[in-house]
Design a protein around this motif. Structure first.
Motif, PDB file in Angstrom:
ATOM      1  N   ALA A  30     131.679   6.143 -26.144  1.00 23.89           N
ATOM      2  CA  ALA A  30     131.029   6.419 -27.434  1.00 23.89           C
ATOM      3  C   ALA A  30     132.013   6.855 -28.514  1.00 23.89           C
ATOM      4  O   ALA A  30     131.653   6.875 -29.701  1.00 23.89           O
ATOM      5  CB  ALA A  30     129.963   7.496 -27.249  1.00 23.89           C
ATOM      6  N   PHE A  31     133.231   7.199 -28.132  1.00 21.19           N
ATOM      7  CA  PHE A  31     134.189   7.787 -29.073  1.00 21.19           C
ATOM      8  C   PHE A  31     134.388   6.917 -30.321  1.00 21.19           C
ATOM      9  O   PHE A  31     134.301   7.385 -31.451  1.00 21.19           O
ATOM     10  CB  PHE A  31     135.527   8.020 -28.367  1.00 21.19           C
ATOM     11  CG  PHE A  31     136.560   8.676 -29.234  1.00 21.19           C
ATOM     12  CD1 PHE A  31     136.521  10.035 -29.495  1.00 21.19           C
ATOM     13  CD2 PHE A  31     137.585   7.929 -29.804  1.00 21.19           C
ATOM     14  CE1 PHE A  31     137.465  10.647 -30.301  1.00 21.19           C
ATOM     15  CE2 PHE A  31     138.535   8.523 -30.607  1.00 21.19           C
ATOM     16  CZ  PHE A  31     138.474   9.889 -30.853  1.00 21.19           C
ATOM     17  N   GLY A  32     134.669   5.622 -30.117  1.00 20.56           N
ATOM     18  CA  GLY A  32     134.892   4.732 -31.253  1.00 20.56           C
ATOM     19  C   GLY A  32     133.644   4.525 -32.093  1.00 20.56           C
ATOM     20  O   GLY A  32     133.733   4.388 -33.323  1.00 20.56           O
ATOM     21  N   LEU A  33     132.487   4.511 -31.461  1.00 16.93           N
ATOM     22  CA  LEU A  33     131.231   4.322 -32.192  1.00 16.93           C
ATOM     23  C   LEU A  33     130.962   5.507 -33.121  1.00 16.93           C
ATOM     24  O   LEU A  33     130.493   5.329 -34.254  1.00 16.93           O
ATOM     25  CB  LEU A  33     130.075   4.156 -31.207  1.00 16.93           C
ATOM     26  CG  LEU A  33     130.138   2.939 -30.279  1.00 16.93           C
ATOM     27  CD1 LEU A  33     128.996   2.986 -29.277  1.00 16.93           C
ATOM     28  CD2 LEU A  33     130.088   1.648 -31.080  1.00 16.93           C
ATOM     29  N   LYS A  34     131.262   6.723 -32.646  1.00 16.03           N
ATOM     30  CA  LYS A  34     131.050   7.917 -33.478  1.00 16.03           C
ATOM     31  C   LYS A  34     131.981   7.900 -34.683  1.00 16.03           C
ATOM     32  O   LYS A  34     131.595   8.335 -35.774  1.00 16.03           O
ATOM     33  CB  LYS A  34     131.271   9.173 -32.644  1.00 16.03           C
ATOM     34  CG  LYS A  34     130.202   9.392 -31.574  1.00 16.03           C
ATOM     35  CD  LYS A  34     130.492  10.624 -30.741  1.00 16.03           C
ATOM     36  CE  LYS A  34     129.410  10.827 -29.687  1.00 16.03           C
ATOM     37  NZ  LYS A  34     129.695  12.010 -28.825  1.00 16.03           N
ATOM     38  N   ASN A  35     133.203   7.397 -34.489  1.00 17.75           N
ATOM     39  CA  ASN A  35     134.156   7.336 -35.596  1.00 17.75           C
ATOM     40  C   ASN A  35     133.727   6.355 -36.680  1.00 17.75           C
ATOM     41  O   ASN A  35     134.095   6.508 -37.848  1.00 17.75           O
ATOM     42  CB  ASN A  35     135.550   6.972 -35.087  1.00 17.75           C
ATOM     43  CG  ASN A  35     136.223   8.118 -34.362  1.00 17.75           C
ATOM     44  OD1 ASN A  35     135.808   9.272 -34.511  1.00 17.75           O
ATOM     45  ND2 ASN A  35     137.234   7.833 -33.570  1.00 17.75           N
ATOM     46  N   LEU A  36     132.972   5.316 -36.267  1.00 18.74           N
ATOM     47  CA  LEU A  36     132.500   4.340 -37.251  1.00 18.74           C
ATOM     48  C   LEU A  36     131.445   4.930 -38.191  1.00 18.74           C
ATOM     49  O   LEU A  36     131.262   4.453 -39.311  1.00 18.74           O
ATOM     50  CB  LEU A  36     131.916   3.113 -36.542  1.00 18.74           C
ATOM     51  CG  LEU A  36     132.924   2.240 -35.777  1.00 18.74           C
ATOM     52  CD1 LEU A  36     132.192   1.129 -35.024  1.00 18.74           C
ATOM     53  CD2 LEU A  36     133.952   1.630 -36.723  1.00 18.74           C
TER      54      LEU A  36
END
Length: 425
Positions: free
Chosen positions: A103-109
């Motif tokens: 989920a890390f990259g999705l939260k950054n988006l």
């Protein structure tokens, strides 16, 4: 999914050309492997497409968008290219759970709600079969499971293209085989375009829809795996692809009136080669000279450019090796028009009862379903693969012939494939 078009792409540092005027088209939803020896330019090519490396010159298109053009001054940053990158190092956060890593990259988006992120994480985790491990930490997973987490994290933002840089090299042999199968299924499931870097020709052969084989920054061949294996463009490609490696047999001779080639192999053994196609050597040589002249003219035009830099890492002729009992030999002297090299795959070396060339077993390595043998013919050594649960005694006398119509004939002068055909002794 978009296709990727590279047009005359070059990357150099000073006079060292990592990638030398490469032009390829990667079709929609294809699985392309960039293959070649270490330092050949495959990873640099991948990084230029992804935007992690800036080309010196050329043009790169992903779908309808131009992401790099040296003449137009276009260079779209990596985060705008809608691509995903899977590195050799999994780069998982050890203090985060599997869920948090994905989920890390999705939260950054910052464009997804909590429920949307939950749905995406669960969906990609199910695709790579790690949905039961979402609460675990990376240290609690096996190497293969960690690799699946890295793949899921790459899939989560739904990239148009997925780049992989030797992602299986850290796994043991058995797990690599399993993961190859999983990657093949993943490609079909996601419908994405995969571009995969490897120096392992077995991975390239088993995974790819097309192989892009590079040496010294120069594209050597871009074809389907079996086309690369069965009809390599030159001696380098024939030698690089295949395990056990291809047998090279030097030959000399001339074409007869019926179109066959009367040849001498193994110093004094008479043989006849019959082409699969309608090949006439004078016409083939004239065509080869035209190709060489066209390549020289293209080089001359490039040299006229004010930005031209002479290539420091020169492209030389491939030094194929001829295995011998005492030591491996390399071609000596200048090759003429009547000098050739046969390429014989080990599976085309046939041990027969009679009617072949006399030899003896130099070594025999049974593995169960097949036996790899080395056969001594005079001072020369041939490698063959005999399928089935058989073995041979060292020193055993045998007869050898060449089976099938896939024997390759190369010009020793240029190293280029002339045609495939049948070799009779």
């Amino acid at each position: 999914m978009p296709k990727i078009v590279l047009t005359d792409v070059t990357k150099r540092w000073g006079n060292f050309y990592a990638v030398d005027h490469v032009s390829v088209v990667i079709d929609d939803c294809s699985f392309v492997t960039l293959l070649g020896p270490s330092g050949c330019g495959k990873t640099t090519t991948l990084r230029m497409i992804a935007g992690l490396e800036t080309p010196t010159s050329g043009r790169i298109e992903i779908g309808d968008a131009i992401v790099f053009d040296s003449e137009m001054g276009i260079n779209v940053p990596p985060n705008k290219r809608q691509v995903g990158f899977l590195f050799q190092n999994y780069a998982l956060w050890p203090n985060m759970t599997v869920y948090q890593n994905i989920a890390f990259g999705l939260k950054n988006l910052k464009k997804y709600s909590k429920s949307e992120i939950d749905d995406i994480v669960l969906r990609v985790a199910k695709i790579v079969k790690i949905d039961a491990f979402l609460d675990r930490y990376p240290a609690e997973l096996s190497g293969g499971q960690q690799q699946r987490v890295a793949i899921a994290r790459t899939l989560a933002p739904e990239p148009q293209v997925i780049f992989m840089d030797e992602p299986l090299s850290n796994l043991d042999a058995k797990l690599r085989l399993e993961m190859r199968s999983e990657l093949q299924r993943l490609h079909l499931t996601t419908g994405r375009t995969f571009v995969y870097v490897t120096h392992d020709q077995m991975e390239a052969m088993t995974l790819a829809s097309r192989i892009c084989l590079i040496d010294n920054g120069v594209l050597q061949q871009y074809d389907a795996p079996l086309d690369v294996y069965n009809r390599p463009n030159n001696l380098f490609v024939a030698d690089f692809v295949g395990n056990p490696a291809v047998n090279f047999i030097e030959a000399s001779g001339s074409q007869q009136s019926d179109g066959t080639m009367a040849m001498n192999i193994f110093a004094s053994q008479k043989a006849t080669f019959s082409f699969n196609g309608d090949i006439r050597m004078p016409a083939w040589r004239a065509d080869e000279q035209q190709k060489q002249a066209a390549a020289a003219a293209l080089h001359a035009r490039r040299a006229e450019s004010k930005d031209y830099v002479e290539k420091g890492n020169k492209d030389g002729a491939f030094n194929y090796r001829i295995p011998r009992v005492d030591e491996d030999g390399q071609a000596q002297g200048t090759a003429g028009d009547d000098d050739y090299v046969f390429g014989v795959r080990p599976e085309d070396v046939c041990i027969c009862d009679s009617g072949g060339i006399s030899g003896e077993i130099y070594s025999a390595l049974p593995t169960g379903m097949e036996t790899t043998v080395r056969i001594r013919i005079g001072s020369f050594l041939l490698t063959g693969v005999v399928f089935g649960r058989v073995t041979y005694a060292i020193g055993e006398k045998v007869q050898v012939r060449f089976s099938g119509n896939g024997i390759m004939l190369f010009s020793r002068k240029s190293g280029t494939l002339i045609d495939t055909g049948t070799l009779t002794v």
